[in-house]
Write an enzyme that holds these catalytic residues in place. Structure first.
Site, PDB file in Angstrom:
ATOM      1  N   HIS A 141       0.835  -1.161   0.076  1.00  0.00           N
ATOM      2  CA  HIS A 141      -0.110  -0.046  -0.010  1.00  0.00           C
ATOM      3  C   HIS A 141       0.909   1.279  -0.047  1.00  0.00           C
ATOM      4  CE1 HIS A 141      -0.186  -0.872   4.644  1.00  0.00           C
ATOM      5  NE2 HIS A 141       0.891   0.193   4.279  1.00  0.00           N
ATOM      6  N   HIS A 148      -2.211   4.303   9.890  1.00  0.00           N
ATOM      7  CA  HIS A 148      -0.951   4.995   9.816  1.00  0.00           C
ATOM      8  C   HIS A 148      -0.876   6.518  10.651  1.00  0.00           C
ATOM      9  CE1 HIS A 148      -0.311   2.263   6.567  1.00  0.00           C
ATOM     10  NE2 HIS A 148       0.785   2.065   6.764  1.00  0.00           N
ATOM     11  N   HIS A 158       9.827  -4.148   4.785  1.00  0.00           N
ATOM     12  CA  HIS A 158      10.364  -2.678   4.437  1.00  0.00           C
ATOM     13  C   HIS A 158      10.706  -2.384   5.756  1.00  0.00           C
ATOM     14  CE1 HIS A 158       5.952  -2.314   4.840  1.00  0.00           C
ATOM     15  NE2 HIS A 158       5.981  -0.872   4.776  1.00  0.00           N
ATOM     16  N   GLU A 164       3.548  -5.309   8.821  1.00  0.00           N
ATOM     17  CA  GLU A 164       2.334  -5.244   8.352  1.00  0.00           C
ATOM     18  C   GLU A 164       1.874  -6.479   7.652  1.00  0.00           C
ATOM     19  OE1 GLU A 164       2.807  -0.660   6.771  1.00  0.00           O
ATOM     20  OE2 GLU A 164       2.805  -2.026   5.154  1.00  0.00           O
TER      21      GLU A 164
HETATM   22  C1  DHB Z   1       6.121   3.287   2.452  1.00  0.00           C
HETATM   23  C2  DHB Z   1       5.533   2.156   2.885  1.00  0.00           C
HETATM   24  C3  DHB Z   1       4.457   1.923   3.762  1.00  0.00           C
HETATM   25  O1  DHB Z   1       4.051   1.009   4.013  1.00  0.00           O
HETATM   26  C4  DHB Z   1       3.997   3.121   4.042  1.00  0.00           C
HETATM   27  O2  DHB Z   1       2.722   2.809   4.763  1.00  0.00           O
HETATM   28  C5  DHB Z   1       4.415   4.409   3.775  1.00  0.00           C
HETATM   29  C6  DHB Z   1       5.575   4.453   2.914  1.00  0.00           C
HETATM   30  C7  DHB Z   1       7.143   3.447   1.556  1.00  0.00           C
HETATM   31  O3  DHB Z   1       7.980   2.474   1.109  1.00  0.00           O
HETATM   32  O4  DHB Z   1       7.484   4.416   1.162  1.00  0.00           O
HETATM   33 FE    FE Z   2       2.329   1.076   5.570  1.00  0.00          FE
END
Ligand code: DHB
Ligand code: FE
Length: 286
Positions: free
Chosen positions: A12, A59, A192, A239
């Protein structure tokens, strides 16, 4: 009776919203990611879900660190988005299905999940980006029930707990009297990390393991603790809890019919999967 037709999981990342607004689908950076949605569009056009139950994490738009429920279920007739500061267009509102929401809330509480019920709930990019990716047209053809899982403020619910939350939702959907075709969606992930010393961390090997196990053996993933997960998938890789809940909600024999994995999109290992639930797979094989 309601029928669970399958599940879709999608990253997302907000930057996707900017790429869509700027029509960058065919840019070399974006193409391998957006191409992964061609099959999703074909599948959705064929399967025609009426409603989507969406496991995601807020978020900071609707919940912040001052009050952050572990699990929250939307029970609104409409869900609005607002500017989150990412520089992406504010998305259109999405219609809810309060009757289905309350059915799920009753079932979850009966199953001893102490959820927060939200008759007013803003949806952030974790709902609107996957919606836009799944249905890129002028309107969204489904009603939604958003279910938010805390992946932000520790302690987080365990992988096992999220799998069981999904099972409870799946059982409840099967006993819902209305004749609905239900899609279950998970958003976020895969590996991530957005901040700290390991910002930009991606773990391709672990992502592949997750993509394999989520289809046929999600239980195997429950042996990892939250802290293992942060180490292996990055601070925001947690997540994946949303994916566990989605998988738990698929009640029959599950078949993966589509998978796309591409790194990186922004800071994230981007993944998209489509899972069919037994009865749908059987029908198309016939
Ligand atoms: C990014 C990834 C995310 O899951 C999010 O909520 C906001 C930013 C990213 O990789 O930039
Ligand atoms: Fe996210």
């Amino acid at each position: 009776m309601a029928r669970i037709i399958g599940g879709i999981a999608s990253t997302h990342v907000p930057a996707i919203g900017k790429a869509i607004a700027e029509k960058k689908h065919n840019d070399p950076y974006w193409r391998p990611f957006f191409k992964g949605f061609d099959y999703v569009h074909y599948w959705l056009a064929r399967e025609k879900p009426d409603v989507a139950v969406i496991f995601y994490n807020d978020h900071g738009l609707n919940f912040f660190l001052d009050k952050l429920p572990t699990f929250a279920v939307g029970a609104a007739s409409e869900y609005r988005n607002e500017d989150e500061g990412w520089g992406i267009p504010v998305a259109r509102s999405v219609p809810g299905d309060p009757d289905l929401s309350w059915h799920l809330i009753n079932a979850l509480v009966a199953d001893e999940f102490d959820i927060t019920m939200c008759q007013d709930m803003l949806i952030d990019h974790a709902v609107t980006i996957p919606m836009t990716l799944m249905w890129p047209g002028e309107r969204w053809p489904v009603k939604i029930v958003p279910i938010s899982i805390n992946t932000v403020q520790h302690p987080l619910p365990s992988l096992a707990r999220c799998l069981r939350l999904g099972c409870s939702v799946g059982r409840a959907l099967e006993t819902y009297a209305r004749d609905l075709r239900v899609l279950v969606v998970a958003t976020g992930g895969l590996s991530h990390q957005l901040d700290g010393k390991r910002a930009g961390f991606i773990n391709k090997d672990f992502d592949q393991l997750c993509l394999d196990k989520i289809v046929n053996d999600p239980e195997a993933l429950t042996r990892y603790s939250t802290h293992d997960w942060v180490e292996l998938a990055g601070a925001q890789g947690v997540e994946f809890l949303n994916w566990m809940a989605m998988r738990g909600a698929l009640t029959g024999r599950v078949t993966q019919v589509h998978r796309n994995y591409h790194i990186p999109i922004s800071n994230t290992a981007a993944a998209t999967i489509v899972l069919e639930n037994a009865s749908t797979a059987a029908r198309h094989a016939a």
